[in-house]
Design an enzyme around this catalytic site. Structure first.
Site, PDB file in Angstrom:
ATOM      1  N   SER A 144     162.827  81.602  92.289  1.00  0.00           N
ATOM      2  CA  SER A 144     161.462  81.750  92.798  1.00  0.00           C
ATOM      3  C   SER A 144     160.479  81.397  91.692  1.00  0.00           C
ATOM      4  CB  SER A 144     161.205  83.182  93.258  1.00  0.00           C
ATOM      5  OG  SER A 144     159.833  83.364  93.568  1.00  0.00           O
ATOM      6  N   TYR A 157     161.731  91.795  91.870  1.00  0.00           N
ATOM      7  CA  TYR A 157     162.210  90.536  92.451  1.00  0.00           C
ATOM      8  C   TYR A 157     162.215  89.428  91.400  1.00  0.00           C
ATOM      9  CZ  TYR A 157     162.388  86.483  95.594  1.00  0.00           C
ATOM     10  OH  TYR A 157     162.730  85.318  96.222  1.00  0.00           O
TER      11      TYR A 157
END
Length: 249
Positions: A144, A157
């Site tokens: 990401s 995350y």
């Protein structure tokens, strides 16, 4: 699962292939001629929908359940792909969790679940890929762009995806001499149900305005990048993290 005959075409396993970016990757690779194994954790109906979409477009796919953090289930997933299609040429590891919370408020049970899926799951899937991918093959992990963007609320995350990137870069070097590439694709804000869930229109509009291209990414954008990396045209790209985010810095 619909049993398919063994095939001479290239074979891809896509974890997290039942929805969002994973589903689009599965459909794109099938359109490019791959026989695709759609890995899913629990939503069989969604995985079967992906398979139907592939088959209706003339492609070949089947759905298979596996918890990516369970080494026995993942090994069985690869066994099934090899028994059905004769081997594995591409693995795209798209499965993941994304709980959002300020670090100070994060429930540590959520952190443990995130670790299990995003970090342990990557190790387990990548281990099998490293052992089984045929020469000329490719492994793509999904990271990401938030690793670099450092959005508040994404601490756990982003930390898990930083681990994914570290594993990717090291494994690419460990597979020297195998003729197998290992890369990560790091999407920016992308219009999926997982990303849009819980965000109001103002937040979505603000995120869409950040890249110079002034829009959110789409699952198709990410699938196009993955399709290039696993194709012969992308085989000289190895040990890289591609930030597919429209130019956010």
């Amino acid at each position: 699962m619909t049993t398919q005959p063994r095939t001479d075409r290239r074979v891809a396993i896509v974890t997290g292939g039942s929805r969002g970016i994973g589903r689009q990757i599965a459909e794109r690779l099938a359109a490019d001629g791959f026989a695709v194994v759609v890995g899913y954790a629990g939503n069989k109906e969604a995985a079967d929908e992906t398979v139907r979409a592939v088959e209706e477009a003339g492609g070949t796919a089947y759905a298979a359940r596996a918890d990516v953090a369970d080494e026995t289930e993942v090994a069985a997933l690869f066994d099934l792909a090899e028994a059905t299609y004769g081997g594995v040429d591409v693995v795209v590891h798209s499965a993941g969790r994304m709980p959002l919370s300020p670090i100070a408020d994060l429930d540590l049970g959520d952190l443990d679940a995130l670790y299990r899926t995003n970090i342990r799951g990557t190790f387990v899937v990548d281990q099998q890929a490293a052992r089984r991918l045929r020469p000329g093959g490719a492994l793509v992990n999904l990271s990401s762009s938030v690793v670099g963007l450092a959005f508040p609320g994404y601490g756990a995350y982003a930390a898990s995806k930083g681990a994914v990137e570290a594993v990717t870069l090291i494994l690419a070097r460990e597979l020297r001499g195998r003729d197998v590439t290992v890369n990560a694709v790091a999407p920016g804000p992308t219009a999926t149900d997982l990303f849009l869930d819980g965000k109001d229109e103002e937040t979505v509009a603000r995120l869409a305005a950040q890249p110079p291209l002034e829009r959110l990414g789409t699952p198709q954008d990410i699938a196009n990048v993955v399709a290039f990396l696993v194709s012969p045209a992308g085989h000289w790209v190895n040990g890289q993290v591609l930030r597919a985010n429209g130019g956010i810095v």
